[in-house]
Design a protein around this motif. Structure first.
Motif, PDB file in Angstrom:
ATOM      1  N   PRO A 245       0.816  -1.221   0.000  1.00 32.55           N
ATOM      2  CA  PRO A 245       0.000   0.000   0.000  1.00 32.55           C
ATOM      3  C   PRO A 245       0.853   1.276   0.000  1.00 32.55           C
ATOM      4  N   ALA A 249       0.839   3.938  -3.104  1.00 34.24           N
ATOM      5  CA  ALA A 249       0.484   5.341  -2.837  1.00 34.24           C
ATOM      6  C   ALA A 249       1.616   6.272  -3.256  1.00 34.24           C
ATOM      7  N   LEU A 399      -4.953   5.799   1.540  1.00 34.28           N
ATOM      8  CA  LEU A 399      -4.467   4.713   2.383  1.00 34.28           C
ATOM      9  C   LEU A 399      -5.415   4.437   3.543  1.00 34.28           C
TER      10      LEU A 399
END
Length: 429
Positions: A245, A249, A399
């Motif tokens: 993640p 991002a 997120l």
């Protein structure tokens, strides 16, 4: 618009409701804060504002002197220390600007560790997920801004101690060039690396607090257009071991900057990182300098001190002065070379930390996992301290668990970095 007193009372009420299990503050200045809030409201009614921070609710890390009380720096062995005779210079400047200082925030002992655990206090849980760590060493600073009990918090950053809790709690954290903000009245960790910086919900608030603390009468820097800006991305060891993640991002942030006209350019600084790692094989700069700060008590095994602090500092006490001098001379050579590399770009961009906040359970009971996590948390942020740069962490969007985008600029380019960060912040929001 709510009065300053009303905003303060809302924060104090929230803190009172968890009084028996406080996780962010070690001391509250409730009555003093109420007097400061009333004075700020009175100035507002009379049109006599002291400036953009007048009436803002601010917390300060537990290593800044407040006149009349000992400065604990997160350690119970300092409860019997002599009380400070004056406020720290940055506290004095903040008060003169009309801020309402609500209290002192929890920190790791002597600011030496980065995960956010201090054995002398209840575990300070992440503001987003209470099962996870909040990061350190400015642990409570990140929590208090993220949860809204303070609007701005002042921390210190020697290896990432402002930016790590900012990233893990989803707020903005700014590390100025070392010594740009005066350290007078701040309990030291590493005099060569220590810097004082703000955490807030916006780059603008960080810029205002920074200006007040430096004594600069300057406005918030205008956002710099990203079109044509050269953003260097140090591919290599600083982008290794990223959680997916965070990696996704980060790439999305780079793509957004590229769409806004920035030039994203891969580069490498691994050789400089490796050279400094070789030079510090005798011990980190922070560890060696901190061992001198704490030399008087390090051999006393009867003291109730976090062994994650005492043991490594005791080892570093054995580093000779001649070896330390050679290390610092080598550092200066590498600092100049890093400055030359980063001068080819407007900024470097990195994930602030390659991982999101780990669970408290995973690090609290397993020393090997703790060390691995701490190494990862410090890996990217400490570059700015070791190479004498300025850096800021911005929340990355999209997120579930917060992560930070770190922008890094040359030594002394603080206001320009803040201007660029305002543009990136607007883009990501």
């Amino acid at each position: 618009m709510p009065s300053v007193r009303d905003r303060l009372e809302e924060s104090l009420t929230r803190l009172a409701e968890r009084d028996t299990n406080e996780r962010g503050f070690v001391k509250l200045y409730s009555e003093m804060a109420r007097r400061e809030a009333d004075a700020a409201d009175r100035r507002r009614r009379e049109g006599a504002s002291l400036g953009p921070l007048d009436g803002r609710i601010v917390s300060i890390k537990d290593l800044f002197d407040v006149a009349g009380e000992p400065t604990l720096a997160g350690s119970i062995i300092r409860r019997t220390a002599d009380p400070a005779t004056a406020d720290a210079l940055i506290v004095e400047r903040l008060r003169a600007a009309g801020v309402v200082i609500i209290g002192k925030t929890i920190m790791t002992e002597f600011a030496f560790t980065a995960v956010g655990l201090n054995p002398h206090y209840p575990i300070a849980a992440n503001a987003v997920d209470p099962e996870r760590v909040a990061g350190g060493s400015s642990t409570g600073a990140g929590i208090s801004v993220a949860e809204g009990t303070s609007e701005i918090s002042i921390g210190s950053d020697t290896g990432g101690s402002v930016r790590i809790p900012a990233a893990l709690n989803g707020v903005v954290g700014f590390k100025p060039t070392a010594k740009r903000v005066p350290l007078q009245g701040a309990f030291p960790l590493s005099p060569s690396l220590d810097s004082i910086g703000p955490l807030a919900l916006s780059v603008a608030d960080c810029a205002i607090a920074d200006a007040i603390m430096t004594g600069e009468a300057v406005p918030v820097p205008e956002a710099i257009f990203l079109n044509g800006l050269r953003i260097g991305v140090p591919r290599g060891q600083l982008l290794a071991e990223m959680e997916k993640p965070i990696a996704d991002a980060f790439e999305q942030c780079l793509q957004a900057c590229a769409k806004a006209g920035a030039n994203i350019i891969d580069c490498s600084i691994d050789d400089l990182i490796d050279a400094l790692a070789d030079a510090t094989s005798i011990g980190s700069i922070a560890g060696i300098e901190a061992s001198r700060v704490h030399a008087e008590w390090l051999h006393d095994e009867t003291l109730d001190v976090d062994q994650r602090v005492q043991r490594p500092l005791l080892r570093r006490l054995g580093v000779s002065e001649s070896d330390y001098v050679k290390l610092m001379q080598k550092r200066q050579v590498l600092v100049r070379e890093m400055d030359r590399r980063i001068a080819d770009f407007g900024i470097f961009a990195l994930p602030t930390t390659p991982i999101a906040a780990p669970t408290i359970a995973s690090v609290n009971g397993d020393e090997a996992v703790y060390k691995q996590v701490e190494t990862l948390l410090l890996r990217n942020t400490q570059i700015a301290n070791q190479f004498d740069l300025t850096a800021i962490s911005l929340p990355m969007p999209g997120l579930t668990l917060p992560g930070g985008l770190m922008l890094v600029a040359q030594h002394g380019a603080d206001r320009r970095l803040l201007a660029m960060a305002r543009s990136v912040e607007q883009l990501l929001s």
